[in-house]
Design a protein around this motif. Sequence first.
Motif, PDB file in Angstrom:
ATOM      1  N   LEU A 238       0.853  -1.172   0.000  1.00 46.03           N
ATOM      2  CA  LEU A 238       0.000   0.000   0.000  1.00 46.03           C
ATOM      3  C   LEU A 238       0.898   1.234   0.000  1.00 46.03           C
ATOM      4  CD1 LEU A 238      -3.077   0.373   2.377  1.00 46.03           C
ATOM      5  CD2 LEU A 238      -1.972   2.259   1.192  1.00 46.03           C
ATOM      6  N   ILE A 239       0.751   2.055  -1.032  1.00 43.72           N
ATOM      7  CA  ILE A 239       1.613   3.230  -1.179  1.00 43.72           C
ATOM      8  C   ILE A 239       0.768   4.460  -0.872  1.00 43.72           C
ATOM      9  CG2 ILE A 239       3.055   4.488  -2.820  1.00 43.72           C
ATOM     10  CD1 ILE A 239       3.335   1.876  -4.425  1.00 43.72           C
ATOM     11  N   ASP A 240       0.976   5.054   0.310  1.00 40.77           N
ATOM     12  CA  ASP A 240       0.163   6.235   0.606  1.00 40.77           C
ATOM     13  C   ASP A 240       0.963   7.499   0.370  1.00 40.77           C
ATOM     14  OD1 ASP A 240       1.165   7.009   3.591  1.00 40.77           O
ATOM     15  OD2 ASP A 240       0.922   4.847   3.439  1.00 40.77           O
ATOM     16  N   GLY A 241       0.258   8.596   0.069  1.00 39.73           N
ATOM     17  CA  GLY A 241       0.975   9.804  -0.324  1.00 39.73           C
ATOM     18  C   GLY A 241       0.330  11.077   0.157  1.00 39.73           C
ATOM     19  N   ASN A 242       0.786  12.127  -0.469  1.00 37.71           N
ATOM     20  CA  ASN A 242       0.453  13.481  -0.064  1.00 37.71           C
ATOM     21  C   ASN A 242      -1.022  13.831  -0.279  1.00 37.71           C
ATOM     22  OD1 ASN A 242       1.402  16.780  -0.794  1.00 37.71           O
ATOM     23  ND2 ASN A 242       2.028  15.742   1.062  1.00 37.71           N
ATOM     24  N   GLY A 243      -1.766  12.986  -1.007  1.00 38.76           N
ATOM     25  CA  GLY A 243      -3.205  13.212  -1.128  1.00 38.76           C
ATOM     26  C   GLY A 243      -3.915  13.087   0.214  1.00 38.76           C
ATOM     27  N   LEU A 244      -3.299  12.352   1.141  1.00 42.33           N
ATOM     28  CA  LEU A 244      -3.876  12.245   2.488  1.00 42.33           C
ATOM     29  C   LEU A 244      -3.461  13.425   3.357  1.00 42.33           C
ATOM     30  CD1 LEU A 244      -3.171   8.457   3.098  1.00 42.33           C
ATOM     31  CD2 LEU A 244      -5.437   9.490   3.069  1.00 42.33           C
ATOM     32  N   ASP A 245      -2.334  14.029   3.006  1.00 43.25           N
ATOM     33  CA  ASP A 245      -1.826  15.156   3.800  1.00 43.25           C
ATOM     34  C   ASP A 245      -2.657  16.400   3.512  1.00 43.25           C
ATOM     35  OD1 ASP A 245       0.234  13.412   4.509  1.00 43.25           O
ATOM     36  OD2 ASP A 245       1.525  14.106   2.894  1.00 43.25           O
ATOM     37  N   MET A 246      -2.396  17.430   4.305  1.00 40.72           N
ATOM     38  CA  MET A 246      -3.118  18.697   4.114  1.00 40.72           C
ATOM     39  C   MET A 246      -4.621  18.513   4.171  1.00 40.72           C
ATOM     40  SD  MET A 246      -1.014  20.558   1.160  1.00 40.72           S
ATOM     41  CE  MET A 246      -0.373  19.076   0.445  1.00 40.72           C
ATOM     42  N   GLN A 247      -5.064  17.490   4.898  1.00 39.77           N
ATOM     43  CA  GLN A 247      -6.494  17.283   5.108  1.00 39.77           C
ATOM     44  C   GLN A 247      -6.712  17.364   6.613  1.00 39.77           C
ATOM     45  OE1 GLN A 247      -8.324  16.947   2.474  1.00 39.77           O
ATOM     46  NE2 GLN A 247      -7.249  15.750   0.931  1.00 39.77           N
ATOM     47  N   GLN A 248      -7.843  17.924   6.982  1.00 42.55           N
ATOM     48  CA  GLN A 248      -8.106  18.109   8.410  1.00 42.55           C
ATOM     49  C   GLN A 248      -8.076  16.808   9.198  1.00 42.55           C
ATOM     50  OE1 GLN A 248     -11.601  20.156  10.374  1.00 42.55           O
ATOM     51  NE2 GLN A 248     -11.261  21.323   8.507  1.00 42.55           N
ATOM     52  N   HIS A 249      -8.469  15.701   8.561  1.00 40.24           N
ATOM     53  CA  HIS A 249      -8.492  14.428   9.294  1.00 40.24           C
ATOM     54  C   HIS A 249      -7.299  13.548   8.938  1.00 40.24           C
ATOM     55  CE1 HIS A 249     -12.237  15.660  10.801  1.00 40.24           C
ATOM     56  NE2 HIS A 249     -12.979  15.353   9.755  1.00 40.24           N
ATOM     57  N   VAL A 250      -6.216  14.158   8.498  1.00 38.33           N
ATOM     58  CA  VAL A 250      -5.074  13.385   8.005  1.00 38.33           C
ATOM     59  C   VAL A 250      -4.646  12.289   8.985  1.00 38.33           C
ATOM     60  CG1 VAL A 250      -3.499  15.227   8.792  1.00 38.33           C
ATOM     61  CG2 VAL A 250      -2.639  13.486   7.286  1.00 38.33           C
ATOM     62  N   PHE A 251      -4.644  12.595  10.259  1.00 39.40           N
ATOM     63  CA  PHE A 251      -4.078  11.635  11.215  1.00 39.40           C
ATOM     64  C   PHE A 251      -4.943  10.373  11.305  1.00 39.40           C
ATOM     65  CE2 PHE A 251      -3.283  10.356  15.766  1.00 39.40           C
ATOM     66  CZ  PHE A 251      -2.022   9.848  15.536  1.00 39.40           C
ATOM     67  N   ASP A 252      -6.244  10.562  11.523  1.00 41.76           N
ATOM     68  CA  ASP A 252      -7.109   9.380  11.631  1.00 41.76           C
ATOM     69  C   ASP A 252      -7.331   8.703  10.277  1.00 41.76           C
ATOM     70  OD1 ASP A 252      -7.280   9.329  14.289  1.00 41.76           O
ATOM     71  OD2 ASP A 252      -9.357   9.989  14.460  1.00 41.76           O
ATOM     72  N   ASP A 253      -7.436   9.507   9.214  1.00 38.14           N
ATOM     73  CA  ASP A 253      -7.605   8.907   7.885  1.00 38.14           C
ATOM     74  C   ASP A 253      -6.422   8.000   7.568  1.00 38.14           C
ATOM     75  OD1 ASP A 253      -9.854  10.440   7.765  1.00 38.14           O
ATOM     76  OD2 ASP A 253      -9.282  11.593   5.993  1.00 38.14           O
ATOM     77  N   THR A 254      -5.222   8.498   7.857  1.00 38.22           N
ATOM     78  CA  THR A 254      -4.034   7.690   7.555  1.00 38.22           C
ATOM     79  C   THR A 254      -3.963   6.470   8.469  1.00 38.22           C
ATOM     80  OG1 THR A 254      -2.908   9.704   6.901  1.00 38.22           O
ATOM     81  CG2 THR A 254      -1.536   7.759   7.191  1.00 38.22           C
ATOM     82  N   ARG A 255      -4.348   6.639   9.730  1.00 31.72           N
ATOM     83  CA  ARG A 255      -4.359   5.457  10.618  1.00 31.72           C
ATOM     84  C   ARG A 255      -5.274   4.382  10.024  1.00 31.72           C
ATOM     85  NH1 ARG A 255      -6.603   7.071  15.874  1.00 31.72           N
ATOM     86  NH2 ARG A 255      -5.938   5.087  16.738  1.00 31.72           N
ATOM     87  N   ALA A 256      -6.443   4.804   9.547  1.00 26.40           N
ATOM     88  CA  ALA A 256      -7.370   3.812   8.979  1.00 26.40           C
ATOM     89  C   ALA A 256      -6.728   3.127   7.771  1.00 26.40           C
ATOM     90  CB  ALA A 256      -8.683   4.490   8.593  1.00 26.40           C
ATOM     91  N   VAL A 257      -6.058   3.914   6.931  1.00 31.63           N
ATOM     92  CA  VAL A 257      -5.387   3.321   5.760  1.00 31.63           C
ATOM     93  C   VAL A 257      -4.299   2.351   6.231  1.00 31.63           C
ATOM     94  CG1 VAL A 257      -3.879   3.876   3.802  1.00 31.63           C
ATOM     95  CG2 VAL A 257      -5.949   5.242   4.205  1.00 31.63           C
ATOM     96  N   CYS A 258      -3.531   2.759   7.239  1.00 31.20           N
ATOM     97  CA  CYS A 258      -2.447   1.896   7.746  1.00 31.20           C
ATOM     98  C   CYS A 258      -2.999   0.565   8.263  1.00 31.20           C
ATOM     99  CB  CYS A 258      -1.711   2.592   8.890  1.00 31.20           C
ATOM    100  SG  CYS A 258      -0.691   3.972   8.340  1.00 31.20           S
ATOM    101  N   MET A 259      -4.196   0.624   8.841  1.00 32.77           N
ATOM    102  CA  MET A 259      -4.760  -0.595   9.424  1.00 32.77           C
ATOM    103  C   MET A 259      -5.058  -1.654   8.368  1.00 32.77           C
ATOM    104  SD  MET A 259      -6.976   1.112  12.408  1.00 32.77           S
ATOM    105  CE  MET A 259      -6.069   2.133  13.597  1.00 32.77           C
ATOM    106  N   LEU A 260      -5.276  -1.206   7.132  1.00 29.22           N
ATOM    107  CA  LEU A 260      -5.487  -2.174   6.039  1.00 29.22           C
ATOM    108  C   LEU A 260      -4.259  -3.074   5.890  1.00 29.22           C
ATOM    109  CD1 LEU A 260      -7.192   0.214   3.466  1.00 29.22           C
ATOM    110  CD2 LEU A 260      -8.236  -1.813   4.494  1.00 29.22           C
ATOM    111  N   ARG A 261      -3.088  -2.479   6.049  1.00 30.17           N
ATOM    112  CA  ARG A 261      -1.854  -3.286   5.936  1.00 30.17           C
ATOM    113  C   ARG A 261      -1.819  -4.368   7.003  1.00 30.17           C
ATOM    114  NH1 ARG A 261       0.522   2.112   5.513  1.00 30.17           N
ATOM    115  NH2 ARG A 261       1.209   2.396   3.374  1.00 30.17           N
ATOM    116  N   ALA A 262      -2.235  -3.981   8.213  1.00 30.09           N
ATOM    117  CA  ALA A 262      -2.151  -4.933   9.323  1.00 30.09           C
ATOM    118  C   ALA A 262      -3.205  -6.032   9.170  1.00 30.09           C
ATOM    119  CB  ALA A 262      -2.328  -4.194  10.638  1.00 30.09           C
TER     120      ALA A 262
END
Length: 696
Positions: A286-310
């Motif tokens: 899973l390659i995540d990028g700057n499209g998730l950054d600069m978003q108000q919910h970046v931290f939780d949104d990215t955590r949710a994406v990271c959880m897919l890997r796990a």
Amino acid sequence: MEKTTICRLCSACCLVTVEVTDGRLVRARRQSPLPEERQWFCPKLSAAAAITHAPERLQRPLLREGGRRAGAWREADWDEALSVVAERFRSLRHRYGAPSVGWLRGMAADWGAPWDYVNRFMNVFGSPNTIGNGSVCHVAREMAHQYTYGAMTLPQVAESRCLLIWGKNDLNTNPPAAEAILEARRRGAALIVVDPVRTALAERADLWLQIKPGHDGPLAMAMIHEIIREGLYDEAFVRDWTLGFEELRQAASTFSPEQIAAKVWLKPEDIRQAARLYAASAPACLIDGNGLDMQQHVFDDTRAVCMLRALTGNLDRPGGDLLPQPVAARNLQLQERLPADARPITEAYALFNSFHHNWGLHAQSCIPDAVLEGKPYPLRMLVVQAGNPAVTMADSQRVRRALDRLEFLVVIDPFATRTSEFADVLLPACGCFEKTQLNRAALRHNRVVLQDQVLPPLGDSRPDWWIVFELARRLGMQQDFPWQSVEQAIDDQLQPSGITVADLRAHPNGLSAGETRFHKYREQGFATPSKKVELFSPRLAAAGFPGTPCEAGWKQDPVSFAENRSEYPLIGISGPRSNRFTHSQFHRIPALLQQEAEARVDIHPREARRLGVDDGDRVKILSPRGEVQMRVRIWDGVAEGCLLLGWGWGETDPAANLNDLTDDGRRNPVTATPSSRSFYCRLLKEQPAAPAATTD
Ligand SMILES: Nc1nc2c(c(=O)[nH]1)N[C@H]1C(S)=C(S)[C@@H](COP(=O)(O)OP(=O)(O)OC[C@H]3O[C@@H](n4cnc5c(=O)[nH]c(N)nc54)[C@H](O)[C@@H]3O)O[C@H]1N2
Ligand SMILES: Nc1nc2c(c(=O)[nH]1)N[C@H]1C(S)=C(S)[C@@H](COP(=O)(O)OP(=O)(O)OC[C@H]3O[C@@H](n4cnc5c(=O)[nH]c(N)nc54)[C@H](O)[C@@H]3O)O[C@H]1N2
Ligand code: SF4
Ligand SMILES: [Mo]
């Protein structure tokens, strides 16, 4: 003469061969293991000679004469310029205390070890306020990785059977990564792309999810829901190595693809298909990028994406996502020298301030707060190094007011910029090919690489490290800056690894801390407090933040200015990076302007018809913060209801400064990230100027 080094014209850090004749860069080419016809091209590197020897390059230190409004500069030698700066450091500390002085670093261009030297300098000086721009770049995302499984992962594209690319476009931003992705496609790996824009990667995908901008968290939760519902998760890994599966299942329960799809502009079957393809194609990365950054919910949104890997058992597995094995290095920053009661201006973001042992502070929005509102206390002097905040920070007009309000501003840059218009001292930095430095980006990964000097400094410009060391000496810190050369400083920093500059020069491709090892967690657990992957985070819950992403269910629209939607009905997307420019840089290089010489706004043909605009029209785009002008390009790669706005043009065209539209008022409570990637706006067609009534 030919020499190998790292290119830092952008943050991709490519290994390049540079041809130098008579002290001038003649040509540079990227090193690639692929035959020429399969290599991915970088236009910026082709223009390296024009960039390095641009007539606009600063060659001498400049001191402001007659105040900022007068706009006059006088050339000075380094001795005088650094004495003026050192004197200001002293007098500000004497009058208001050391923390009244801040240092802001851009991330994009100069992400080397000088970062460590600056932190060291400021800590010894007594100010905790050395601040990077990671709240809008990837550092907020990095913290989400770290809070989930201990470090930011590295996708193992070459052995992967499926690539899920989430808000990243390596074809424009990272040629070596682009080559790896295209090679994986040739091998038959599946490709899923999550992007509101039909990028060249999306065009190549098996499945492209054209998501509503800023709505990545709900999509990730819907994929989690599907993977759990269908039993597609790795049961043994989840049982043995995760904490909080039940909490995550519960949080995802209101995010079924059927419930969520329309809200994120997708079809339920596409979300289901993406979840199944990703989960069933082991190994997948899973390659995540700057499209998730600069978003108000970046931290939780990215955590949710990271959880897919796990959930899918892809963590730290060949073909999945590797946990890095950084080379051992000394932390040079001397944080312990700060007074125990030193409070940074970013104190409201305590977890973000301390999540990493040497990232330092990144809540850059706190700078205008401190300058303009004295919150939490006034900042009166700033050094800006390798950054152009007047263009690149959210709500530029407010940022410019802050720069103007400063008692003293020093800018360190190879070029004069919109930011340096407010400067009192402008120090000419060397370009990336004119200095040696340790590549700090590489230090976090598996391999450490040297950016090695291939050219003499242009004119009287100086490397960043030299400027910091000299300033330190002028402030009486010679004992803390004992190094007589950058090589000595690097050897000192790398001493725990046993790697030296000489070794790195002998191995320009870099050196690692040993063989890449997978499944490392089986021996030592994950680098989280529970040693497991934290699907639920007790430390976030204890600090008053959601323990699991989206645990409170669907949130209100996270796109900026959602409360003004009736008046500003379109979503502006801050344009994906072009492969010809790095943020605000290189917009004056003629070769790079050939394809595109001004800022464009891309509009779907049906939306254009509704708005009554045609290809080539000059239009105004307005948000509650301000307005910009751009030229229309009709393109169906952007959804109806969206405007795709050209990024970085504010440096050469002040009327096209995208961050004049963005909001810094509402920020992520953990990482201070504003939603400057997506925001509501509206469009007005400019009336053609009325023909002159008479001519004489
Ligand atoms: N709305 C919106 N805002 C954004 C973004 C967006 O997409 N949309 N992107 C965000 C992101 S991810 C980032 S990283 C930031 C980037 O923000 P900045 O880091 O401010 O971006 P640049 O325009 O690249 O500015 C870098 C400056 O460093 C100078 N420079 C280049 N090389 C060197 C060097 O070796 N030494 C020194 N001292 N100076 C050097 C350049 O001339 C330039 O003036 O912008 C962020 N802001
Ligand atoms: N040529 C070039 N290369 C660069 C840079 C540069 O300025 N120019 N900057 C460097 C820096 S500092 C950075 S941070 C990296 C960034 O590198 P990338 O992560 O590749 O960044 P972008 O191209 O800005 O954005 C990636 C994709 O996110 C999409 N996107 C926009 N909004 C959303 C959204 O709401 N959701 C999702 N899922 N996707 C969205 C965009 O359409 C875009 O295709 O590039 C680095 N490399
Ligand atoms: S992508 Fe191009 S400009 Fe960026 S580091 Fe690589 S070669 Fe240099
Ligand atoms: Mo960035």
